[in-house]
Structures are given as C-alpha cells and as structure tokens.
Design an enzyme around this catalytic site. Structure first.
Site, PDB file in Angstrom:
ATOM      1  N   GLN A   1     101.069  27.546  35.506  1.00 23.91           N
ATOM      2  CA  GLN A   1     100.065  28.441  36.074  1.00 23.91           C
ATOM      3  C   GLN A   1     100.153  28.448  37.591  1.00 23.91           C
ATOM      4  O   GLN A   1     100.081  27.392  38.218  1.00 23.91           O
ATOM      5  CB  GLN A   1      98.676  27.953  35.642  1.00 23.91           C
ATOM      6  N   GLY A   2     100.299  29.624  38.192  1.00 24.68           N
ATOM      7  CA  GLY A   2     100.373  29.725  39.652  1.00 24.68           C
ATOM      8  C   GLY A   2      99.169  30.446  40.224  1.00 24.68           C
ATOM      9  O   GLY A   2      99.225  31.635  40.536  1.00 24.68           O
ATOM     10  N   TYR A   3      98.072  29.724  40.342  1.00 22.84           N
ATOM     11  CA  TYR A   3      96.843  30.326  40.859  1.00 22.84           C
ATOM     12  C   TYR A   3      96.552  29.806  42.282  1.00 22.84           C
ATOM     13  O   TYR A   3      96.576  30.543  43.254  1.00 22.84           O
ATOM     14  CB  TYR A   3      95.662  29.979  39.953  1.00 22.84           C
ATOM     15  N   SER A   4      96.220  28.490  42.358  1.00 24.63           N
ATOM     16  CA  SER A   4      95.731  27.912  43.618  1.00 24.63           C
ATOM     17  C   SER A   4      96.779  27.937  44.715  1.00 24.63           C
ATOM     18  O   SER A   4      97.985  27.887  44.453  1.00 24.63           O
ATOM     19  CB  SER A   4      95.331  26.454  43.400  1.00 24.63           C
TER      20      SER A   4
ATOM     21  N   SER B   1     100.888  22.714  37.431  1.00 21.37           N
ATOM     22  CA  SER B   1     101.192  21.596  36.527  1.00 21.37           C
ATOM     23  C   SER B   1     102.522  21.822  35.830  1.00 21.37           C
ATOM     24  O   SER B   1     102.763  22.917  35.306  1.00 21.37           O
ATOM     25  CB  SER B   1     100.126  21.475  35.436  1.00 21.37           C
TER      26      SER B   1
ATOM     27  N   GLU C   1      90.811  28.731  29.814  1.00 17.85           N
ATOM     28  CA  GLU C   1      91.129  27.419  30.365  1.00 17.85           C
ATOM     29  C   GLU C   1      89.924  26.488  30.310  1.00 17.85           C
ATOM     30  O   GLU C   1      90.019  25.343  29.900  1.00 17.85           O
ATOM     31  CB  GLU C   1      91.619  27.567  31.817  1.00 17.85           C
TER      32      GLU C   1
ATOM     33  N   SER D   1      86.041  23.625  40.312  1.00 21.54           N
ATOM     34  CA  SER D   1      85.246  22.442  40.662  1.00 21.54           C
ATOM     35  C   SER D   1      83.844  22.511  40.076  1.00 21.54           C
ATOM     36  O   SER D   1      83.342  23.587  39.743  1.00 21.54           O
ATOM     37  CB  SER D   1      85.142  22.327  42.184  1.00 21.54           C
TER      38      SER D   1
ATOM     39  N   GLU E   1      81.175  22.266  41.615  1.00 23.28           N
ATOM     40  CA  GLU E   1      80.347  23.092  42.490  1.00 23.28           C
ATOM     41  C   GLU E   1      80.434  24.563  42.086  1.00 23.28           C
ATOM     42  O   GLU E   1      79.421  25.272  42.050  1.00 23.28           O
ATOM     43  CB  GLU E   1      80.782  22.920  43.953  1.00 23.28           C
TER      44      GLU E   1
END
Lengths: 400, 379, 400, 379
Positions: A131-134, A166, A249, A380, A382
């Site tokens: 997964q290429g998100y962040s 990951s 997810e 997160s 939050e």
C-alpha cells in the site's frame, strides 16, 4: 440454516480430504501464512500444495465471484468455512493485502479488465501487494500527499516518496495515491493507481523501528512510467477509492486485533505465576492481578462488540463508524496487554539481546515496543476520535 | 526544607547540562550502540568529569571527596539523563560509592579516593532472579571456610560489571531464603577465580551483566560492614540509588517532554502546526502538570538524603512512584505526538522511551513503591 | 534572618497576651472565621474582641500599608506571623474576599480615595464583599458578559444578571464587571465597578446545588444607579483589572486546597479501618489501600509544589502560570479524595438525610457532590489547560 | 449468542422507552422528591405497566407470567433507567421475583401471580452493615422455637420495604459470622410484630429503608427454599439483580451521555458551540467508545441469564464492572461539560449523576467485581 449446516459438513469433509497433514495445528494469526508473489522463497511442498488445492476450489477468496478465482460463497458460508478451518486449526492458504485490501477495492471500483488482470493472480497467491498511501509530509493529513503523477501520452510519470509501505521490498505491485492535479482542492486532485514494483525508477528501503527491523519500507518513485489503464476509478477522483479501502483496512485491523486477544488472559496469568513464583492459587501481587482482570475484561468486551457488529452487518445494517471504535479500543487493548506483560516480567523484560533472556522474553519485549505503533498506524487514534465526534456524535459545526 | 536551587547549585546544574549537551549529545550514545563498543562509554570523558569534581560531590572530604551533598549529585544525574549519557554514574557513584560512604571502613578508605579521581569504577551485585527489588531475597551463599568464605550464586542485572575495578556482592552467610538477617556484603576482585561476567544488552544499551560466582574465594577482610547484617547497608544504599535514579529519570523525562513539545510546534498537518490542536494541547498541559508535581518529589527525595535521613525511605518511594508514572505517560505520549516517525529508530524520541522505561522498572516500579509507602506508614 | 526571629518572638508574645483564651485550637481553613460585614449576626464577644485587637494592631491585613488599616509588614514577616498563628492554632480574626481579592486589587489599581474609603473597613471586617463576574451566558468565556452599564451624568445605570456570586446575600458590596461599550471588541468595552448591595434595583437569590443549599447566589441588577467614582481603573479598561484579580483568586484557591489536604491520608485510613472492620495492620482491601496511597502521594506532591512556588516567589521570581497548575491539580486531588471517601464508605455513602446515616457520613456525601464543582468554579480545568498550553508551553500560533 | 435485538425485542424496547419518556419524564421523579411523597412512586403507573405485561416478562407461565426471558426485562429496565423512573423494578422484579422463580415452591405460587398482575410488591432484606456486598456476612439470626423461628437483626438498604406486601429476609439458622452454610431465607409479613421499617432517603431519592427485626415470629412454612442452604438461592438472585441493575445503569448512563452531547451542541462560548472544541470532542468520543464496550457486556450478561446459566457469575461481574466504570466517567464528564449549571439542582444532569452513582455502588462496585472475576477463574 439447514443449508449452512450441510455446507459445514461438506466443507469439513473436503478440507479433511485435501489439507496436507503437516498443516493441521499451524493456524495462527490472520496474516500468518503464505504471502506468495513473484519474490516468494517458500519451498515447503505442503504449503504450495495447500495453496493450489484451495485456489482451485476458490476458497482462498471464498466470497469473490468464481470468474475471478473466488469461491462464490455467501458471507454466511464464508463464515462457516472460517469456523471449520479454525476448528481444524488449518491456516489460510494465501494471506496478504491483495486479498483483504486491493481485491475488495477492485471488486467495487475496478474495470472488468482490471479485475480480470489482477484478481485471479491475487487469489492464487501469484502477486503480492503493498500500500502506497502515507508520505513523510502526509501522515494523518493523508490528503496533503505530494507524490506527483504527470500524464504523458497513455502513461503517467510518477515522482515522489511513500513511507510505511509494508513489505514493499517483497511485493510485486503497489496501489498508490498520487497527485494528478496540484491546483485542485487537495482531495480533488488525487488519483488511485496500480504500479508494478519492477517498473524502472521504483525502489525501496527498509525502515528500522524502535523494536528493531520491521516490515515497513520507504518507497521511492523517480520518473516511473505507468500506463494510464492502471488508474482505478476516475483520474482526480482517487480520494473516494482511497477512503473505501481505508474502511476495509480498519475493519480488518479491528477484527485482527480482537482475534489476537484470544488467550491473553491465560497467557498473562501463566507469566505472572512464573515470575512471581506462584504455581497456583491467588496471585500474590494484588495490583498485577487487578491489571490482568482489567485486560481480560477489556478483551472480552472487545470480542463481544466485534460479534455484535458482525451480527448487525449480517442483518443488513450498513457499516458505520464501528471500525473507528474497534481501531481505538483494539489497539489500546493491545498496548495495555504488552505493557502489562512487561511489568509482570520486571527486570527480565529489559533485554534486547541475549544472554540472560529467553527467546520468549526477547520477543515479548520487541512486541511491546512494536505495539507503541499500533495507535499510530492505520489511522491514528486521534483521527479515529475526530471521526467518531463528527460522524457519530454529530459534533460538526460548519463555519467553526 | 529548601526546595529551590541556591546560586551555586543553579550554576552546577547549568554547567552539567551544558556539558552533557555539548560533549555527550544523543548521537554519541547512538554511535556507541551501533559500533557495539567494547566499553560502552568513554573512560576519558569520565575522567574529565572527575576533574570537574562531579564524581566527588557527595563523597566526604575524609575520603577525598568534596562533601557537598547528594542533592548536588542529583543535579548532575538529571543532566546525564537529559542526553542519555551512558557513563557509570549509577554503578560507581550511586551504588558503589554510597555503599562505601555508609560502611565507612577500610574498604571506603581503599576505594573512595580513587572514585573521586575517576580512577576506580565500582559495581554492586545484589539483584537476583525473582528478587523483584527485595534485597533480602538473596540465594547467593557464602560458605565459611578456613580464613574466609566461598561465594556461589548468580547475580542479575549488575550495572557496568564489565568495567568494574571492584565488585561488591551480597551473599547469604546465614538464614534462609528471604530472612532479613544473615546477609553479608563482600568486596571481590573481578578477576577472582570462579567469577564470570556475562555481558548483557538491554533495550537502553547501557551496560549490565550477569555475574556468576562459582566457589569464589574471599577473606574475612573482604567483609564490607558487619557480618550477617548487610541488609540495612544494602537497603540504605538502594534507597540512595533510587533517589538518584529518580533524578536521572526526571532529566530523561523532562527532555523527552521538551522534544515532544518542540515537535508539536514544528510538525504541520492540515496546514497548521499539530500543536494548535486543542486535544493535543490539553494532553501536553496535563503531562506538564504531572511532571512538575513529580519534580517536587524528586527534589525532596534528594534533599532528604542530605537533611532528613529518617524520611529517606518514604520520600524515595514518593519520588520513584511519581516520576515512574510520569515517565510512562510522557514517553508514550511523546511517541504518539510524533506519529509514525516516533516509532522509527531514526528519531531520538524512541531512545528516550527505552531509557526511561528501563529506569522506571529498575529499583522498584510505581506499584512497588506505593506498596512500600503504605507499609512504612503501617497500613 | 535574625530580625525575623526577633519578630517571631514578639509576635508570639503579643498574640499570647491578646488572643482570647476560647479561640486557641479553633483554627481551621483559610475561610473559617469571622466574615464580618453589616449583615453579620456574630455575637460571640471573644470573636468580636479578637477582631478589634487584631484590626487595631493592623494584623488582619498584615502586609497592607498602615494608613489603610494594614500592619505594614514585609512578606517574610507576614509569613512568620502566619506560622505563629498556626502554631498557636489561632484563627484569622477576619476572613473574606475583601482581604484576599478586592483589597489587593484596590492596592494595585484603586485611586487614593477608593483605598481610603474601602480598605480600612475591609481590614476591620466592617464590610463584606462578593464577586460579580460570571453570567448565565458568560462562563469560561467571561469576556462575553452582557450586564450593561450606561453612563448617566455622574452615574452608571446597570442592568443585567450575575451568577455564582458567593455569599451575595450576606455581602455589603460587590465588585462587578459590566459592559460599558457594546460596540468595542469584547475585552475592550468592559468596566470594573464597585456596587453597594443596598443600591435600589440590586437583588439576590440563592442557588441550590446537587449537594444541597449553597453559598452561591444569582444577583440581579435592574436600573441600579451607581456613582462613576466607584469605577476601578479606566472605564472600558476593566479587563486588565479583572485579570489581575483572577490571578489572586487562583493562587488563593491553590493554596487553600493544599491546606485542605493536610491530614487526608490519616482520615482516609481511619475511615477504611472503620468500614472494613480492621482496627490495625495492613488494610485487607489492597485496591482501596493503593488508592489511599495515590491520594496521599498526590497531596504530598501538591504540598511540596506549593512550597517550591512560595520559595521561588520569595526569591523574587515573578508568579507565572503556577496558579493554573495548582488549580487543576489541587481541585482534581480534592475530587479524588472525596470519590475515595465515598468508595470506602460503600452503601453508607449514599445517604441524603437520616435515619441510618451519621452526620459525618451525610456531610461527607455532600462534600463529595460539592467537589464536582471544584474543577468548574474559579476558572474551569479546561481554561487552565488552555493557559498552560499557550503561556507555558508556547503552543500559541497566531493565525490558526 | 445473539447479541442484537430481534424484531419483537426491538419493538418492546421502543415501546418501553417511549412510555418512560412520555409517562415518566425526569420532572415526575423531581416532583415526587420535592413533595416528599409518601410512596415515592405511583402504584397506578405500576399497575398500568403490569397491564402491558412488563411485570411478567421473565416470570414462567406456570406462575402466571409471560415467560419471555430476562433479556426482555433488561430492555424495560434500561428504559426505566433512562428517565430515572422510581418504580419498584429492582425490589419486586429483580430481587423478590427472581428469588421466587429460583425457589419454585409454595411461596412462588402464592406471590408470583400477583407480581405479574402488579398487585403484589416485594422486598428482599439481605444487606447488613459491613457486609460489603457479601450475602454470607449475615449476622441476623433466626433462632428455632417451637414450630418456627424468632428472627432478630438489622437489615440495611432494603429497597422499597415501605410499600412491600411481603418481605423476604436472610437470617442465620446455623454457623457463625461469614459461614456460607447456615443461612435461611424467610418470608415475612411486613406487619408482623417486632418488625420496624425505618424509611431512609438516599441521594437518588429512590426508596429504601432499614428494617429491624426484634424477635419476629415465623413458622417453618415461611422458609423459602431449603433450611440452612439459602446462600446459593440468595447469590443466584443477587447475580440476576446485578445483571438487571447493570442494564438499568446502562440506560441512565447512555441517557446522561446523550444529554451531555446535546449540551455540547447547544451551549456557545467564544462565539461557537463548545462541542466544536477538539479537546471536548475527543473526550466525548472516548466516553462513547467506553459506553459501547460496556453495552456489549451488559447485553451478554442478560443473555447469559436466559441462555448460559453457568456463565452468569462471570458475565455479571464483567457487565457490572464495566458499566460502573463507564457510569462514573460519563456522569462526571457530563457534569463537567455542563460547566456551572451542571452542578445546580435545576439541571437534570446532576440527578443522573446521583442515580448512576447509587447503582454503581450497589450490588458491588467495579473493584468488587474484578476481584470476583479473578476468584471465579482461580487466580
């Protein structure tokens, strides 16, 4: 219900007839199993045979359509299958983000060509996905991502950097969010695209964590050329696809955690008995004893809540923000469990390497350190609390 | 009781903090770790600090020290904690030297002057598997033989044993299991036959070792303090080590908090510094309050060592309980504030978390000291 | 220091010579004593004589200038005096908001005429004061207050409502914030004014709390005419004065709380021994025991911190946001103490009225309920946390 | 185990909640309190609810009940908790009726049909000074006399004793102090000679009383269940009462949370609704999570009574521990969110706080049930 019981009997018979003997009793977590892919170094013939018979049967992706390599089962049948495999302690034949993240996304948003190209290979464990998100500058504020994709004929040229990808170093494909319109409002200029990791210009580097080496990587794109047919959904409309995938997810994380909690109480009691030197009867440290009860009760409530949500979904109620609740509560329960394990072990919990510490002790300590990430990764706590406040409690005030 | 620093103390604290930041930034500890350094710290730097007088502040003048006070030492420890210095403060100054200050005998005269000059490093082997911070749980035995004893047993988590010039060890010369009586402290040559030092690596990468005694021969002259009555000597020493560890842990925790607050100001998400989000602001404010209250307890414990010996056990338990809790909260939150990078090895905050948690679990955690407080007060 | 010891001896001798015998041993909290004022119903001749001799000596307001009825003592001398009175267990001769709130404010911001008019009467316990800040619509957002004062010749005509005016029904004067310029930015149009409670148009009504009747009142202004000479500071500049006074108030609350905590540990142990039926030895309920230790340790830390702040102030360091720290920590410690007392008493903590409950039990229960207010009144914990974040931690970002 | 409501259950829950809101809003409880009403609730309203079948849902058909299940009763209790209804659910349905369902003897046949029709109100006198929720701590004694017993002792916190048509009382017919054996439950006429009911006022203004027994004469026929073996009967009854109290407390707590969230949306400070402040948002979200987890436990406990009797003790302890903690957190925060008005008698939120805290401390608080959980599991 009678049909389900028939299916249960059939599934049990079929699995007993087809599962390699050596795999019984090896079922562990949801992600313990054969990850597959072109880079796989798996050589155990039983594991490979297990993959083949299950994939042929369509039971690596039981609810997917048969035409895409799935089993065509109903949700209820899939649950029964899972129960039977749990009962026989058989591991899943294939695991990975292909099955639980990009697969469901393609079923909902992919073109027929994309489904045909990717789903069967995922179901057979032939391709492994990441997964290429962040990005370094886009964590909780995911939509501020800066990796650029510029159209060039029938291709896009991608430049930028992703983090927390990951298993990127072991994956064949990455599903990535890229910015295709830098002038649009930030959520309007994002595109969801699939990239072959062998594409020239794509490279990875592993990330070391406070707990030691990790599955995480940084992934770099330098003038990587990707055909436009790999865009999922519309160009500049990738945010919608991205959000749907995040939903899968989170549900997965919550369910996975609740599964991980099974047996925690017994494990903690056993550890306490060992380190306190009290083989039976009431534990002599009343504070640790109370903490174990708290952890056990929390796990029990989590499991009951997961089950309640499952039942609601089965009754056709739409999934809401339950995933946020499970994400927060599940990851904090996990942290509490490892914090407690450390406290029980005392000085023996402080080891990084031998001698003087058992493998279990060293692993436990790494798990504890690793668990500090759980309330950060996958959205997160939050962010989840924001989601609950605005979407569930209605604490959302336009113009403030 | 004076709880604020006088001018001399403020100057000492500032000098020590400046020194730690300049001569031993976190990168230095990281480099020692990554190179798997044989010593794990710098003997040259230790000597340099000795020249500044820091290894002698709490040692009486008759043993070559400056005789200022334990509170002064606690200020130096706080500074060392701020930059995660790996030098042998705890082993040599808190454990070894305090033991010898209390025993005040030939061993003191032999070793303390060299501690002051930075020439001798000490270690105290007292902990054992299952002791859970109770020094009376001593299974290591010293059997009387002609003219001395033979010591056998296994001591755990002996700080800096690998570089110690002298190892002090507690062993049972009488009594059973957890008896308070019958424990004796011996002075042992690390090179003695039958003594094995197995170096261990802990998560904070400071130095410790398992020390095995197999019929290690000592003479009656090697008894430190009084035969069979070593427990009170040990407990007094451990109390002082705990007070010092609390001060060091305060330094580590306070610095972790400052790093976290700086990150809140610097990191932007959604176009604004994340420190502008009220939920994080309130959490930071609560940590600050907790830290300020703990700081008062840490100061009072060090002061008690100098000025109110009878209050030491209770004040030490107060300090260690409160700073341990604060350390857990601050470090966990500091990592959380950092988000993803907080859990990478690349950022320093994870190193603070690990060092703080080792200190938190050493010399009794918060629950241990709350239990002790109630016991001391008879309920 | 030698001078201080001389002063200590003198003070001890003077107090021993002048304090009525019956008052020894009656010292309790900071606000337990003679509140005074025109409405006072105090008849005990010893209490009245104590007020007179102490006021004559100037020791009801020891640090105030002698010309205003004070004792002209230095801070250090005043502290010694307080220590001697504590040692002799003598109560303050006069207590109240005049001495600790409006008095210090007038010394800093009042005109000579105002000082001369009010301070001596406060010092002698002749006038009792209350505070008119909060309004129904202006709680934490104090500056949004709406009570209006319109100039009319040499007077202001006041209309509006205040809440949480403690003891308003027993007070002679109120110091109030009123809006004199409704068009200015909200903090710029506020004036600080003194109002005689006997002014026509001023009335009060007591507020009932969840803990029963209370010292709090609502105070109403209907065309109340107040001479302009009672304005403190400049017209429309009352916010500055108000903030200064809040500083005195918070310091006082913190100090008062830390005083209230003395002996809490012993009290809780005694209660636990009673309700658990365990006259000596280790308490049989380890969780309650641990909770008592937590409360005791918290009190100890608070006391040490108050002392540390006092010493810093004595060294000439400016008071900063310490008051916010003490306010939050002190009030929460107070709540925790009463929560614990309730838990110790169990079923006996549930009484509202007899029979079946002792007076102590009933009072304890009311104290517990009353303590829920402590994190709200005098500037809520949330406001204090904002203050710490912005003023101490520097988490203040213009333009966000 | 089915953890979500089927259609009939959802309909019942809705009817009960609507009824509570419409027929018994909080203002009604307040009026009863302020008028110091002699009964403290409405017998007419009780009868009306009986006609709707609510007093009979969990009572077997052979005793005139509907025989649906305890879970259905828990839905009604949740509704009652939402509007702080003062009717005698706990005394009559949870304690009295469950005792008689379990004893299944002549007393059941005598009283349960009248409970179903709303004609009989019951009370169970089991608690004593110092018992701290342990039914075996029973000092009240029943001395055998010719043809029966004489009961003497003092029972505390007997819910609704002042209106009970029948009082059941536990008394010691054998054994000492805290012995598990030797306890017997008797059925007593409230008008019996020597029985005194002292009405008490608690902070939630529901009805309870101290009941004094001075040589109260009962016959052998008045024994409920078996002589000397009353403890298991009592404990089973108390477990069910605890499960029901947890459901009621969930209703009270969930409603307090909704009131608090509504206030966050409505109250403005600094020109915006206070619910727009992130610090309060996150606190509200955390309460929501805690409440949702507790709700699962509360449901599971009621379900266990119907479907898994062996699991009842553990599930009940889970439910009571979790909803008690949630109730404290939610109610304290709800008052805090309200600011000044939250602590005035004028606003309802304080009434929720008081009712919730009585329920939280009744039938064992969270610590009690955590201890019991560990004991049940043998550690």
């Amino acid at each position: 219900m009678a049909d389900l019981e028939t299916f249960r009997t059939e599934a049990r018979l079929w699995l007993r007839a087809n599962a390699p003997q050596s795999l019984y009793g090896t079922r562990e977590g949801r992600f313990d199993g054969f990850w597959g892919g072109r880079r796989s170094t798996e050589t155990d013939p039983d594991i490979l045979r297990w993959r083949d018979v299950m994939a042929d049967k369509g039971w690596t992706a039981p609810t997917w359509p048969v035409e895409y390599g799935g089993g065509g089962l109903s949700r209820d049948e899939a649950k029964v299958l899972d129960e039977v495999m749990t009962e026989l302690e058989l591991p899943p034949a294939v695991v990975g983000f292909g099955l639980v993240m990009i697969g469901p996304t393609l079923l909902d948003y992919g073109t027929d060509a994309q489904k045909a190209e990717h789903l069967p290979k995922i179901a057979r464990g032939e391709t492994r996905w990441c997964q290429g998100y962040s990005e370094p500058g886009a964590g909780s504020d995911l939509a501020s991502l800066q990796t650029r994709a510029v159209a060039d004929g029938d291709d896009f040229i991608i430049n930028g950097q992703k983090v927390w990808t990951s298993h990127a170093d072991k994956s064949d494909w990455i599903f990535a969010l890229v910015r295709t319109d830098p002038d649009a409002p930030k959520r309007k200029g994002i595109t969801f695209i699939l990239v072959d990791m062998d594409t020239p210009g794509v490279s990875t580097r592993p990330i070391e964590l406070i707990s030691g080496s990790s599955i995480f990587c940084e992934t770099f794109f330098e003038d990587a050329r990707v055909p436009a047919r790999h865009v999922v959904g519309e160009v500049n409309n990738g945010w919608t696809v991205a959000k749907a995938l995040l939903g899968y997810e989170r549900t997965m994380i919550g369910a996975a955690i609740s599964g991980q909690m099974l047996g925690v109480e017994d494990e903690l009691i056993e550890q306490a008995r060992h380190y306190l030197g009290c083989p039976e009867g009431r534990l002599p440290d009343p504070m640790l004893r109370d903490d174990i009860v708290r952890a056990a009760m929390n796990d029990q409530c989590l499991n009951l809540t997961v089950e309640r949500i499952r039942q609601s979904l089965r009754e056709g109620q739409a999934p809401g923000s339950e995933s946020s609740i499970l994400k927060v509560a599940g990851t904090e329960a996990k942290q509490a469990r490892w914090e407690l394990a450390i406290r029980i072990a005392g000085q023996q919990a402080l080891g990084w390497e031998g001698p003087g510490y058992t493998d279990d002790e060293l692993q436990r300590t790494r798990n504890w350190l690793r668990s500090r990430a759980s309330t950060i990764e996958g959205g997160s706590s939050e962010i989840q609390l924001n989601v609950i406040a605005s979407r569930v409690l209605g604490l959302k005030f336009p113009g403030t | 009781m004076q709880l604020i620093l006088n001018e001399e103390q403020a100057a000492l604290a500032k000098t020590a903090t400046d020194f730690a930041r300049k001569r031993s930034p976190v990168a230095r500890m990281r480099a020692l770790r990554d190179s798997r350094d044989e010593i794990g710290f710098s003997k040259e730097l230790w000597k340099e600090m000795a020249e500044l007088g820091w290894t002698a502040v709490h040692i009486p003048e008759e043993h070559g020290g400056i005789g200022l006070g334990f509170f002064e030492l606690s200020l130096i420890l706080e500074a060392a904690g701020r930059t995660l210095m790996p030098e042998p403060f705890t082993s040599t100054l808190l454990l070894g030297a305090n033991l010898l200050i209390a025993s005040d005998d030939a061993h003191s005269a032999r070793w303390l002057p060299e501690v002051c000059t930075g020439d001798a490093l000490l270690a105290l082997a007292w902990d054992e598997r299952g002791a859970r911070n109770r020094a009376n749980r001593c299974a290591t035995r010293a059997v009387a033989v002609d003219g001395g004893f033979r010591i056998s047993g296994c001591k755990e988590s002996v700080l800096d044993a690998h570089t110690a010039d002298r190892i002090f060890v507690s062993a049972r010369t009488g009594g059973q299991d957890s008896d308070p009586d019958g424990i004796t402290v011996f002075s042992v040559d690390p090179a003695a036959a039958g003594l094995t030092i197995e170096r261990q690596t802990r998560i904070d990468h400071r130095n410790c070792a398992r020390v095995l005694f197999e019929d290690v021969r000592v003479s009656t002259d090697d008894v430190v303090g009084t035969l069979d009555s070593g427990l009170s000597l040990l407990e007094g020493t451990l109390d002082r080590a705990t007070a010092g560890t609390a001060a060091e842990l305060f330094g580590t925790t306070d610095e972790a908090f400052e790093i976290a607050v700086a990150y809140l100001k610097e990191r932007k998400q959604f176009g604004v510094p994340i420190g502008s989000f009220q939920a994080l602001q309130h959490r930071a404010s609560r940590l600050f309050i907790e830290l300020k209250l703990a700081e008062s307890a840490v100061i009072a414990a060090a002061k008690a060592v100098d000025d109110a010996p009878d209050n030491v056990p209770a004040q030490v338990s107060l300090a260690k309980a409160r700073i341990s809790d604060a350390a857990i909260h601050v470090c966990n939150e500091a990592v959380q504030f950092h988000g993803g990078v907080g859990i990478t090895d690349e950022y320093d905050i994870g190193l603070y978390l690990k060092r703080a948690r080792v200190a938190e679990l050493s010399f009794g955690d918060a629950a241990h000291h709350r239990d002790r407080w109630a016991t001391l007060k008879g309920y």
